[in-house]
Design an enzyme around this catalytic site. Structure first.
Site: not given
Ligand code: C5P
Length: 321
Positions: A12, A139
């Protein structure tokens, strides 16, 4: 009995990372626009006599193979939830920069959850996997879902963000990683130096509507203009040479540039695939990074890429599909 499961999981970048004050639990409230991109790790889960981890790939030497590895923690956590001994071999094929601000460790945690769930046939609800993911790290839930999502709280509370088409990024990796807690700590230190001493003086983190509009309409120029990372000053303070990398990308035609998450990977937006390839080549040649790679997104989160191996009725092992 299945012999192995392989899960592919993307990296990401935070197209926006707004960081609020430090909370009483030590975390920072964030408004994070997570954006999944096509740089991948693959985690293969195989039954074994005990939990063990092996790692392959360029940065393999920097990945812990002890219980601090998020993939090991994921196997332990899922096993504990369903009363299963986590006796698996987790093999991580690393394509995501290590300690690079691209959620590589979180990705492996998410992949191990999905892989162990499939191997053990636990059939955990998506909601359970997301809950366990949040326990593993801020995350990790996003590594499960992929796509583009707004992360609130410490980043674990996700809302999907609508996007149109594909965006073209380039990622410039650095020599050596940065520690996420160290970068958050430096962010606090810099805020104190500049007068924002009390946590309550930091504004509540919020998302920029211009970024959401850029994503909704698929406009790379508007995305490039709306990139923002509140951890960037801290990453640059700890690693001043990153300013050269950002400048090299902008000079080579990037239409947006920022440090990815807590860094030190730098992320750039290009207008199309050809521009991204040219930008990656220029950055690699600039000598301001270790290497630069183009990647498109958004892409899905952790997915099974190989079905379990099962014995064929009259012969050797074959794929289930
Ligand atoms: O959640 P995770 O274990 O990935 O976070 C690693 C560290 O990063 C935390 O211990 C904390 O120091 C910092 N962090 C933070 N605020 C967040 C996310 C992470 O301060 N929202």
């Amino acid at each position: 009995m299945q012999s192995s499961i392989t899960v592919r999981v993307p990296a990401k970048v935070n197209a926006q990372l707004a960081v609020g004050g430090r909370r009483s639990d030590g975390y920072h409230g964030v408004a994070s626009v997570f954006f999944s991109v096509g740089l991948y790790d693959e985690v293969t889960v195989t039954p074994a006599d005990r939990l063990r981890i092996t790692v392959a790939g360029t940065d393999a030497a920097f990945v812990p193979t002890d219980p601090s590895n998020l993939a090991a923690k994921a196997a332990l956590l899922l096993g504990a939830r369903y009363g299963i001994e986590p006796n698996v071999h987790l093999h991580i094929d690393k394509g995501i920069p290590v300690a690079g601000g691209m959620a590589g460790g979180s990705a492996d945690g998410a992949a191990a959850l999905v892989g162990c769930d499939a191997l053990w046939g636990t059939g955990a609800d998506r909601s359970v996997l997301l809950e366990l993911a949040a326990e593993l790290g801020s995350d990790v839930p996003f590594s499960l879902t992929g796509g583009v999502a707004l992360g609130e709280g410490r980043g674990e509370r996700l809302t999907p963000v609508p996007t149109a088409g594909s965006f073209h990024w380039v990622f410039a990796t650095a020599e050596g990683g940065l520690s996420t807690p160290a970068v958050y700590g430096e962010c606090d230190r810099l805020r104190e130096l500049t007068g924002g001493s009390s946590d309550t003086e930091v504004p509540v983190p919020a998302t920029d509507p211009a970024l959401l509009e850029a994503l909704r309409t698929g406009d790379p120029g508007a995305l490039g203009a709306a990139l923002r990372n509140d951890l960037q000053a801290a990453a640059l303070s700890l690693r001043p040479a990153l300013a050269d990398t950002l400048r090299a990308g902008t000079d080579a035609g990037a239409i947006g540039a920022l440090v990815s998450g807590s860094g030190p990977t730098c992320a750039f937006v290009a207008k199309d695939a050809a521009a991204a390839a040219a930008l990656a080549a220029a950055l690699t040649a600039s000598g301001t990074c270790r290497t630069a790679r183009p990647a498109e997104g958004p892409v899905p989160g952790a997915v099974l890429v190989r079905r379990p191996l099962v014995p064929a009725p009259n012969g050797p092992v074959s794929r289930a599909d």
